[in-house]
Motif scaffolding. Structure first.
Motif, PDB file in Angstrom:
ATOM      1  N   ILE A 191      29.248  49.478  36.700  1.00 28.60           N
ATOM      2  CA  ILE A 191      29.996  49.361  37.959  1.00 28.60           C
ATOM      3  C   ILE A 191      30.042  47.922  38.444  1.00 28.60           C
ATOM      4  O   ILE A 191      31.055  47.441  38.946  1.00 28.60           O
ATOM      5  N   LYS A 192      28.933  47.226  38.243  1.00 22.83           N
ATOM      6  CA  LYS A 192      28.896  45.820  38.667  1.00 22.83           C
ATOM      7  C   LYS A 192      29.917  44.999  37.892  1.00 22.83           C
ATOM      8  O   LYS A 192      30.590  44.120  38.436  1.00 22.83           O
TER       9      LYS A 192
ATOM     10  N   LYS B 279      32.626  46.184  36.659  1.00 25.12           N
ATOM     11  CA  LYS B 279      33.918  46.600  37.181  1.00 25.12           C
ATOM     12  C   LYS B 279      34.231  45.839  38.476  1.00 25.12           C
ATOM     13  O   LYS B 279      35.349  45.314  38.660  1.00 25.12           O
ATOM     14  N   ILE B 280      33.207  45.753  39.345  1.00 23.64           N
ATOM     15  CA  ILE B 280      33.386  45.047  40.612  1.00 23.64           C
ATOM     16  C   ILE B 280      33.735  43.587  40.353  1.00 23.64           C
ATOM     17  O   ILE B 280      34.622  43.009  40.988  1.00 23.64           O
TER      18      ILE B 280
ATOM     19  N   LEU C 263      37.308  43.345  39.269  1.00 22.93           N
ATOM     20  CA  LEU C 263      38.204  43.584  40.396  1.00 22.93           C
ATOM     21  C   LEU C 263      38.263  42.376  41.324  1.00 22.93           C
ATOM     22  O   LEU C 263      39.310  41.979  41.812  1.00 22.93           O
TER      23      LEU C 263
ATOM     24  N   GLU D 216      40.660  49.678  45.915  1.00 18.67           N
ATOM     25  CA  GLU D 216      39.857  50.194  44.806  1.00 18.67           C
ATOM     26  C   GLU D 216      38.484  49.528  44.783  1.00 18.67           C
ATOM     27  O   GLU D 216      37.460  50.168  44.541  1.00 18.67           O
ATOM     28  N   LEU D 217      38.495  48.237  45.060  1.00 20.61           N
ATOM     29  CA  LEU D 217      37.245  47.498  45.121  1.00 20.61           C
ATOM     30  C   LEU D 217      36.297  48.128  46.136  1.00 20.61           C
ATOM     31  O   LEU D 217      35.128  48.381  45.873  1.00 20.61           O
TER      32      LEU D 217
ATOM     33  N   LYS E 116      36.332  51.121  47.209  1.00 19.78           N
ATOM     34  CA  LYS E 116      35.951  52.450  46.755  1.00 19.78           C
ATOM     35  C   LYS E 116      34.791  52.360  45.749  1.00 19.78           C
ATOM     36  O   LYS E 116      33.792  53.074  45.844  1.00 19.78           O
ATOM     37  N   VAL E 117      34.925  51.443  44.820  1.00 19.88           N
ATOM     38  CA  VAL E 117      33.894  51.301  43.782  1.00 19.88           C
ATOM     39  C   VAL E 117      32.574  50.847  44.392  1.00 19.88           C
ATOM     40  O   VAL E 117      31.501  51.344  44.046  1.00 19.88           O
ATOM     41  N   GLN E 118      32.682  49.899  45.323  1.00 16.24           N
ATOM     42  CA  GLN E 118      31.452  49.420  45.965  1.00 16.24           C
ATOM     43  C   GLN E 118      30.750  50.526  46.714  1.00 16.24           C
ATOM     44  O   GLN E 118      29.528  50.635  46.690  1.00 16.24           O
TER      45      GLN E 118
ATOM     46  N   GLU F   4      30.993  53.682  46.031  1.00 15.80           N
ATOM     47  CA  GLU F   4      30.459  54.617  45.044  1.00 15.80           C
ATOM     48  C   GLU F   4      29.086  54.136  44.563  1.00 15.80           C
ATOM     49  O   GLU F   4      28.138  54.911  44.459  1.00 15.80           O
ATOM     50  N   LEU F   5      29.024  52.839  44.279  1.00 13.32           N
ATOM     51  CA  LEU F   5      27.771  52.252  43.827  1.00 13.32           C
ATOM     52  C   LEU F   5      26.667  52.503  44.859  1.00 13.32           C
ATOM     53  O   LEU F   5      25.574  52.971  44.536  1.00 13.32           O
TER      54      LEU F   5
END
Lengths: 324, 287
Positions: free
Chosen positions: A13-14, A16-17, A20, A34-35, A37-39, A41-42
């Motif tokens: 995930i990191k 991915k971040i 992004l 999206e950024l 959202k991912v953060q 989620e993490l």
């Protein structure tokens, strides 16, 4: 989910971040949602994972090989750190790092156990288990700070003082006793942060201070859960019970009045995000040093003596005796 | 402090008319042994002795007064391993006939007023918990106030695990208490007896102005078994004995039990009662 799996997930995930963010900075502002959202989620995943940790889980985290060590904190918190080596008598102990660095522009003595990062460095640093030379070096640097009037910050992270032949020959006991004594009466403000393992006398020798903090997942005890299980339960498998009984977590120690505060680890564990952990430690140090350095040193010393004098729980039987 | 190897090795004073010396295996007539300060007349082996016996051979019989007996143990963490800590305390009390691992007495050594602390290994391995810490702390404060020399006989496997972190904190508490004596220029003498290990060794035992040991006493920080397991080597013969420490320069001397009282008398005189006769300014020494 196991810790290993979580770590893998976090790494992914990191990454991915990071990608992004790159896109975002390159002008692709549409990835912002999206950024976020991912953060999020993490954060939720990690928080969920670290929600209900047993004391034994925390022991594992405190000893985690990726957990930030003293040198990581020194790098991220102090500027122009100048390491000072050797005890001036017979050796330099790499399991204790000592020196002077700038903290918001003012000098501070920094001393801490260092376990080492990779196998080679770990061997060199004896896995953070000091010999008497290490404590003597630490004391020499503390006295330097006392002489030239600046505060002392220590980082505690050791399985314990080294049990070895030479360590005994060079008087491990005396080195620890002297270090405790020096810290008890040092005439400058002192702050200790237990960042990983606080293993018994070897830890205490650097942890007698005006303020003692523990990172959320660090542990501090008189004996390792393994040692305690072997001796009291006579069963190596009783480590979890021993870890429970020893009351070695930051929360327990705060309740017992042994420490003054808990420093939270962002994302539930320091090694998930070492950078922000260091930032929180830095903030805590700044706040504490600002408060302590404003105080009169004699009142500070009195408070320190008072604090350690009142450690312990016992009963006082009614007596009419007066000692003369 | 992983040093409770000693728990299972019993070397207590045995009952009965005849006693076998664990060192030379000689069968000894117990009353003779007693007259010889519990030292084997054949090989000089020093038996472990309990706190009361120690007080009897150290202080003059008259004018003895126990101190700080009102400080009693409790179970702050409700610690339970195979047995609850409260039960261990009860058993230790019944077995050892003392109420904690250290006793203090005000008394005289050949008419010189002193305070003596004596540890008892039979009480949970002489381990240091809150009571040992508090009694020691009070003794230091008392001696500093009354200007009396303090002599402590150590015998301990280390910190008391059942009080966990609180026992660790006693290392800080006892060490800083020694500062009260240093500040006032009051002598503090430690006599290390078999065994002196771990948390006691690494705090007040090695902070004495004068540090002596009994022959053959085992003294060190880490237990021999722990060291062997860590470094995966056999330890040299005589490692961590009083004589070994003397050779390495870690203690002032090794003194036979029968000479100890005389030695303490001399030291108390030289450092304190007779030193005053020079009438030199008492330095305001930093602690």
């Amino acid at each position: 989910m196991e810790l290993k799996k979580l770590e893998k997930f976090v790494d992914e995930i990191k990454e991915k971040i990071r990608r992004l963010k790159e896109q975002y900075y390159a002008g692709k502002t549409e990835v912002e949602s999206e950024l976020r959202k991912v953060q999020k989620e993490l954060k939720t995943k990690v928080k969920e994972f670290f929600k209900d940790l047993t004391p034994w889980d925390r022991v594992q985290l405190a000893r985690h090989p990726k957990r930030p060590h003293t040198k990581d904190y020194i790098e991220r918190i102090f500027n122009n750190f100048q390491e000072l080596h050797g005890d001036r008598f017979c050796g330099d102990d790499p399991s204790i790092v000592a020196g002077i660095g700038y903290f918001y522009g003012k000098p501070v003595a920094v001393i801490g156990h260092e376990k080492g990062r990779d196998t080679k460095e770990r061997m060199k640093r004896n896995f953070g288990m000091p010999n008497p030379e290490g404590y003597k070096k630490a004391n020499r640097v503390m006295k330097l700070a006392e002489k030239f009037r600046f505060p002392v910050v220590t980082f505690v992270d050791t399985p314990g003082a080294f049990p070895g032949i030479e360590a005994e020959e060079h008087n491990q006991s005396k080195a620890i006793a002297d270090s405790i004594y020096t810290m008890a009466y040092l005439k400058v403000p002192t702050v200790s942060v237990i960042i990983g393992e606080g293993g018994s006398g070897g830890a205490l020798a650097l942890a007698v201070a005006d303020r003692v903090f523990m990172l959320q997942n660090s542990v501090y005890s008189v004996i390792s859960p393994e040692g305690c299980a072997a001796i009291l339960w006579k069963d190596q498998k009783a480590v979890e019970k021993a870890a429970e009984a020893l009351k070695l977590t930051a929360q327990d120690l705060l309740q017992l009045g042994v420490i003054d505060g808990i420093i939270p680890e962002p994302y539930g564990a320091a090694h998930i995000d070492p950078l922000s952990t260091a930032r929180v430690v830095k903030y805590c140090l700044r706040k504490t040093l600002n408060e302590l350095t404003k105080r009169d040193i004699s009142s500070l010393l009195e408070e320190r003596i008072q604090k350690y004098s009142s450690m312990g729980v016992f009963e006082i039987a009614p007596t009419i005796e007066k000692y003369d | 402090m992983k040093l409770f190897d000693f728990f299972r090795r019993k070397k207590n004073i045995p009952e009965g008319l005849w006693t076998k010396c664990p060192s030379c295996k000689e069968l000894l007539y117990t009353p003779d042994l007693k007259d010889n300060f519990w030292v084997c007349p054949e090989c000089g082996y020093h038996f472990r002795i309990d706190a009361k016996t120690r007080v009897d051979i150290t202080l003059d019989p008259e004018n003895r007064k126990p101190l700080f007996g009102e400080i009693k143990p409790t179970d702050p963490l409700m610690f339970e391993d195979l047995k609850p800590y409260t039960k261990r305390l009860e058993e230790a009390k019944n077995k050892s006939k003392v109420d904690e691992a250290i006793l203090f007495y005000k008394g005289e050594i050949y008419k010189r007023l002193v305070v003596v602390g004596v540890m008892d290994f039979n009480f949970i391995g002489g381990s240091m918990g809150s009571v040992v810490g508090e009694r020691f702390f009070r003794a230091c404060r008392y001696c500093a106030q009354k200007e009396l020399p303090l002599i402590v006989f150590t015998a301990s496997g280390g910190a008391r695990m059942q009080e966990s972190i609180l026992s660790l904190m006693q290392m800080a508490k006892t060490s800083l208490a020694v500062g009260f004596l240093r500040e006032k220029g009051i002598p503090y003498i430690t006599v290390l007896t078999d065994p002196t290990m771990g948390g006691v060794s690494a705090s007040f035992a090695f902070l004495g102005d004068i540090i002596v040991a009994e022959p053959g006493a085992r003294i060190g920080f880490a237990g021999a078994r722990v060291i062997e397991q860590t470094i995966k080597q056999k330890l040299p013969k005589g490692f961590q004995t009083a004589e070994f420490l003397l050779e390495k320069g870690l203690i002032d001397n090794v003194i036979h039990r029968k000479d100890l009282k005389n030695f303490l008398k001399d030291m108390v005189d030289m450092l304190f009662y007779k030193a005053k006769e020079w009438n030199l300014d008492r330095l305001n020494a930093t602690p």
